[in-house]
Design a protein around this motif. Structure first.
Motif, short mmCIF file in Angstrom:
data_model
loop_
_atom_site.label_atom_id
_atom_site.label_comp_id
_atom_site.label_asym_id
_atom_site.label_seq_id
_atom_site.Cartn_x
_atom_site.Cartn_y
_atom_site.Cartn_z
N SER A 136 -18.36 64.12 -12.98
CA SER A 136 -17.12 63.67 -13.59
C SER A 136 -16.63 62.39 -12.91
O SER A 136 -16.92 62.14 -11.73
N ASN A 137 -15.87 61.59 -13.65
CA ASN A 137 -15.36 60.34 -13.10
C ASN A 137 -14.48 60.60 -11.88
O ASN A 137 -14.52 59.84 -10.90
N LEU A 172 -10.73 48.68 -6.54
CA LEU A 172 -10.64 48.68 -8.00
C LEU A 172 -12.01 48.76 -8.66
O LEU A 172 -12.18 49.36 -9.72
N SER A 173 -13.00 48.16 -8.00
CA SER A 173 -14.35 48.18 -8.60
C SER A 173 -14.88 49.60 -8.72
O SER A 173 -15.65 49.91 -9.64
N ILE A 174 -14.49 50.48 -7.81
CA ILE A 174 -15.00 51.85 -7.82
C ILE A 174 -14.44 52.63 -9.01
O ILE A 174 -15.17 53.34 -9.71
N THR A 175 -13.14 52.52 -9.25
CA THR A 175 -12.56 53.25 -10.39
C THR A 175 -13.07 52.71 -11.71
O THR A 175 -13.34 53.46 -12.65
N TYR A 176 -13.27 51.39 -11.82
CA TYR A 176 -13.80 50.81 -13.06
C TYR A 176 -15.26 51.21 -13.26
O TYR A 176 -15.69 51.51 -14.38
N ALA A 177 -16.03 51.24 -12.17
CA ALA A 177 -17.43 51.63 -12.28
C ALA A 177 -17.57 53.10 -12.67
O ALA A 177 -18.48 53.47 -13.42
N ALA A 178 -16.67 53.95 -12.18
CA ALA A 178 -16.70 55.36 -12.57
C ALA A 178 -16.44 55.52 -14.06
O ALA A 178 -17.09 56.33 -14.74
#
Length: 645
Positions: free
Chosen positions: A147-148, A285-291
């Motif tokens: 899951s994200n 921020l890159s981690i939440t967008y990548a998820a």
């Protein structure tokens, strides 16, 4: 006057505290005249749909509780029998999700996710641009299968450890280098600065000791429930909260700091330079967008994909076009394009356009801080030790499940289901549940081995390890199983069934006939923009559950292939990335304290536009021949004729 004003303000405060209770009571009562004045099946179903939708969008009650509204209102209004409603709450996708959660529990329990993430970051290097890209790639890969929320919770502590190393190294450099930061005017400033540096080092030392003892794994954050995570994202981050939460909830014992002024000094001087702060923002921020991007790739990547698949297959049972393989073929190029464009957008926004400096792989161009960061990542990977037997078993199951999903009904060649005489009995859930069940049986210790593996001893806190202990236990499964999502999805199925039986979906389709003059791409674009806007303030599953029946009826009325509007809307509903309340991964990242809401709005707006543009490109190019979108299919014609009758 003052007393009256104070009493008025006190009344307003009480009403504000009770706003959810007022909404829960007021909405059903205000809409009650609709089924009373027009006692038809359509009106009764519309009443239930509106009450449930308002509860979902406002979150006046928990999402799972709101999903139970059709279970008692449909029988009361005579729309569906109680037994018929109950049957909608457990579908094929529920079993599919349960099998995937079994595999996810094994991945988390044996730290396979941590090994994958660290290895991919080691390959990328410590240059800011490549570091961000490396974390995005590993997050996308993990989010395809987990899951994200869990993926973000797993990766963020690893990213935070790297960022803290960058910050501490920068503080040390700024302490030694008078050209970077001016010398302090008095001895107290020097002392405070040294205390700040020691404090950062203390936090890193505590984390190292925790990792050595394996009593607090970096994936601890994934155990936090979604509701708690959203709570972290909604409230303001105070100085004390920042001390406790910045390091990803790793320390279970808060570090006592008696001097309040010292806390403020650390908060102000946490980032040696503005560029360091920009790196922290960009990586977080890159981690939440990548998820979010990774969740688009597979049908099990996020709950909204499962909602779409089940509602579509229920509404159009003769349409054998949506399975794991076709969805992957369509969505994988979307994810790759979005990954590259999102990385470029974040790099431009926070790191500038000097890609040669931030993305160089040459060792000669690495700074002391980057070398130390790489050393830190290598140390974390070394602590994992050699790959263990449970990790190998989990990896084999992971690959086997993927291959069986792909080869079940690939479309261009006969799949393995053609080996069976009876057709249509086996789905992706069959594979998922079978392999998930085997994880409860296979021992976690290597067969014919007298000594248990070190990984097993470290992960399972038993005084005497059971030699036949399985790969996962029921507690491991129960800890990750999102029962609220299961009930929420079931509530969506119940609403869809009520709309179908009562004839409400046909009535909605007739009201949308004035839009018949629009071309298909314009209808799809309007639907994508609408769901993208709504999902910023409402939960993704609730938004999609409300819109799917409406868009299906619209497509049938306009004689458009339903997939032309449903698939893009399903993907765009995941693009609620502008606010901490948009989705749980946003709230997790926000709770670390590196980004502000203004940063999320600015970066998320660009990501939202990128997502809508790429999805529209996909549905009008390679999506058209893949799903035969240029024609109104026979399975939709049959559904339309049946509904009209």
């Amino acid at each position: 006057m003052r007393l009256e004003a104070a009493a008025r303000m006190d009344l307003f405060r009480k009403l504000w505290r009770a706003r959810k209770l007022i909404l829960v009571v007021f909405i059903p009562l205000s809409l009650l005249p609709l089924p009373l004045i027009h006692p038809t099946s359509e009106a009764c179903c519309a009443y239930v749909l509106m009450v449930t939708a308002v509860y979902w969008v406002s979150e006046a009650v928990p999402l799972g509780a709101a999903a139970l509204v059709p279970a008692f209102l449909y029988p009361l209004f005579g729309v569906l029998k109680s037994s018929e409603v109950a049957a909608e709450y457990c579908k094929d996708t529920t079993l599919l999700l349960m099998g995937v959660i079994c595999l996810a529990a094994s991945i988390e329990k044996w730290n396979l996710h941590k090994r994958i993430a660290l290895r991919m970051v080691m390959i990328a290097g410590a240059k800011p641009g490549m570091l961000v890209l490396g974390f995005m790639c590993c997050t996308v890969f993990l989010s395809m299968w987990l899951s994200n929320t869990s993926t973000t919770a797993m990766v963020m502590p690893i990213a935070e450890a790297v960022l803290q190393q960058l910050i501490c190294t920068g503080l040390a450099d700024s302490h030694d280098d008078s050209e970077t930061i001016e010398a302090p005017e008095d001895g107290r400033a020097v002392s405070d600065k040294q205390d700040n540096l020691d404090k950062n080092q203390l936090e890193l030392l505590y984390r190292n000791n925790s990792s050595d003892c394996n009593k607090q794994e970096l994936s601890t954050l994934s155990e936090v429930q979604t509701g708690e995570i959203i709570g972290l994202g909604l409230r303001p981050v105070s100085n004390q909260d920042f001390i406790q939460h910045t390091n990803g909830h790793l320390p279970q014992v808060a570090i006592e700091i008696p001097n309040v002024k010292r806390v403020k000094t650390r908060r102000d001087s946490q980032y040696p330079t503005k560029r360091d702060h920009m790196i922290c923002k960009c990586l977080s921020l890159s981690i939440t967008y990548a998820a979010t991007i990774g969740g688009l790739i597979t049908i099990t990547g996020t709950s909204t994909n499962l909602i779409f698949a089940e509602q579509f297959n229920t509404r159009y049972p003769d349409a054998k076009v949506i399975n794991f393989g076709t969805w992957f073929i369509f969505s994988f190029p979307i994810a790759i394009i979005m990954l590259v464009l999102t990385w470029l957008w974040l790099h431009f926004l926070f790191l500038g356009c000097n890609f040669r400096e931030t993305c160089s792989l040459s060792k000669k161009r690495k700074t002391r801080r980057e070398m130390l960061s790489e050393k830190r990542i290598h140390e974390e990977y070394t602590k994992l030790g050699p790959i263990s037997y449970p990790e190998v078993v989990t990896g084999v199951f992971f690959i086997l499940m993927t291959l069986l999903w792909f080869t079940r009904e690939p479309g261009f060649v006969p799949g393995w289901t053609s080996l069976f005489e009876k057709k249509g009995y086996r789905t992706d859930a069959t594979v998922s549940v079978l392999l998930g069940f085997l994880l409860f049986l296979i021992p976690a210790r290597r067969p014919f081995s007298s000594s248990s593996s070190s990984s097993y001893r470290n992960t399972v806190d038993y005084s005497e390890s059971d030699p036949l202990a399985p790969m996962i236990t029921w507690k491991d499964f129960q800890r990750l199983m999102p029962w609220e999502i299961v009930i929420l999805v079931g509530g969506g199925y119940a609403l869809a069934a009520g709309c179908k039986v009562s004839g409400l979906s046909v009535w909605i389709g007739r009201q949308l006939e004035p839009m018949s003059g629009l071309p298909p791409w314009a209808v799809t674009l309007l639907a994508c923009l609408l769901v993208s806007a709504v999902t910023e303030f409402a939960s993704n599953p609730a938004t999609l559950t409300v819109f799917l029946p409406i868009l299906s009826a619209l497509s049938e009325t306009l004689q458009i292939n339903p997939l032309h509007t449903l698939i893009p809307s399903t993907m765009c509903v995941s693009f609620g990335v502008m606010l901490p309340v948009g989705n749980p991964p946003n709230a997790i990242v926000f709770s670390y304290g590196h980004v502000q809401i203004s940063d999320m709005v600015k970066a998320g707006f660009g990501v939202n536009l990128i997502g809508v543009a790429v999805v529209m490109l996909a549905i009008t190019t390679w999506g058209a021949p893949l799903f035969n979108l240029t024609e109104f299919p026979a399975w939709a014609v049959a559904r339309n004729v049946t509904g009209s009758l």
